[in-house]
Design a protein around this motif. Structure first.
Motif, mmCIF file in Angstrom:
data_model
loop_
_atom_site.group_PDB
_atom_site.id
_atom_site.type_symbol
_atom_site.label_atom_id
_atom_site.label_comp_id
_atom_site.label_asym_id
_atom_site.label_seq_id
_atom_site.Cartn_x
_atom_site.Cartn_y
_atom_site.Cartn_z
ATOM 1 N N ASN A 36 41.096 41.196 43.559
ATOM 2 C CA ASN A 36 40.459 42.671 43.148
ATOM 3 C C ASN A 36 41.314 42.165 41.686
ATOM 4 O OD1 ASN A 36 38.752 43.349 44.876
ATOM 5 N ND2 ASN A 36 39.669 44.708 44.942
ATOM 6 N N ASN A 37 42.155 41.661 41.312
ATOM 7 C CA ASN A 37 43.154 41.383 40.267
ATOM 8 C C ASN A 37 42.825 40.064 39.326
ATOM 9 O OD1 ASN A 37 45.010 41.121 42.036
ATOM 10 N ND2 ASN A 37 46.577 41.568 40.816
ATOM 11 N N VAL A 38 42.223 39.150 40.335
ATOM 12 C CA VAL A 38 42.474 37.927 39.781
ATOM 13 C C VAL A 38 40.421 38.233 39.276
ATOM 14 C CG1 VAL A 38 42.719 35.577 40.043
ATOM 15 C CG2 VAL A 38 44.154 37.608 40.947
ATOM 16 N N HIS A 39 40.985 37.102 37.776
ATOM 17 C CA HIS A 39 39.586 36.765 37.044
ATOM 18 C C HIS A 39 39.789 35.304 36.571
ATOM 19 C CE1 HIS A 39 39.849 41.290 37.469
ATOM 20 N NE2 HIS A 39 40.490 40.886 36.683
ATOM 21 N N ILE A 40 38.374 34.288 36.869
ATOM 22 C CA ILE A 40 38.685 33.293 36.720
ATOM 23 C C ILE A 40 37.678 32.894 34.961
ATOM 24 C CG2 ILE A 40 38.093 31.556 36.473
ATOM 25 C CD1 ILE A 40 37.809 31.241 39.597
ATOM 26 N N PHE A 41 38.072 32.490 34.299
ATOM 27 C CA PHE A 41 37.332 32.496 33.008
ATOM 28 C C PHE A 41 36.748 31.094 33.197
ATOM 29 C CE2 PHE A 41 36.822 31.542 28.162
ATOM 30 C CZ PHE A 41 36.297 32.195 28.058
#
Length: 124
Positions: A117-122
């Motif tokens: 939940n804390n990982v975000h792909i730009f």
């Protein structure tokens, strides 16, 4: 002023054994060194309450094995309080994509993002 930590090109990959029969790097496997380094970075980010930006090539290839995916996912899950932003590098996926569009499902970055939940792909 906002603060953050930037990490560039970690290239997580388990290495094949060298002809000498070892994957030793000063007494340690390079993959373990990279994971330990990322763990220290995430610990520092947690202590300082700042996000981490990994700017390209978190993995060495788009063909990541299950162990590499599990180790990376577990590492990020160990720090749910730290937002991690991944920017795709040329080694992370060779698939063509359009600026601003999501990556195809089932790339390793997508798998890690969905698992943590804390990982975000730009999406560049």
């Amino acid at each position: 002023m906002s603060h953050f930590i930037i990490v560039g090109d970690p290239h997580l990959k388990r290495r094949e054994r060298l002809s000498s029969g070892t994957i030793d790097y000063r007494g340690k496997d390079p993959f373990v060194i990279l994971l330990d380094s990322l763990r220290l970075i995430l610990t520092e980010a947690s202590n300082k309450k700042v996000p981490v930006f990994i700017v390209g090539d978190i993995f060495d290839t788009e063909l990541v094995n299950q162990a590499e995916t599990i180790f990376a996912t577990k590492l990020f899950k160990d720090f749910p309080e730290v937002d991690v932003y991944l920017i795709r590098g040329n080694h992370d996926t060779k698939q063509e994509h359009t600026w601003g569009k999501d990556y195809p499902k089932f790339t390793v970055l997508q798998i890690v993002e969905e698992a943590c939940n804390n990982v975000h792909i730009f999406h560049t």
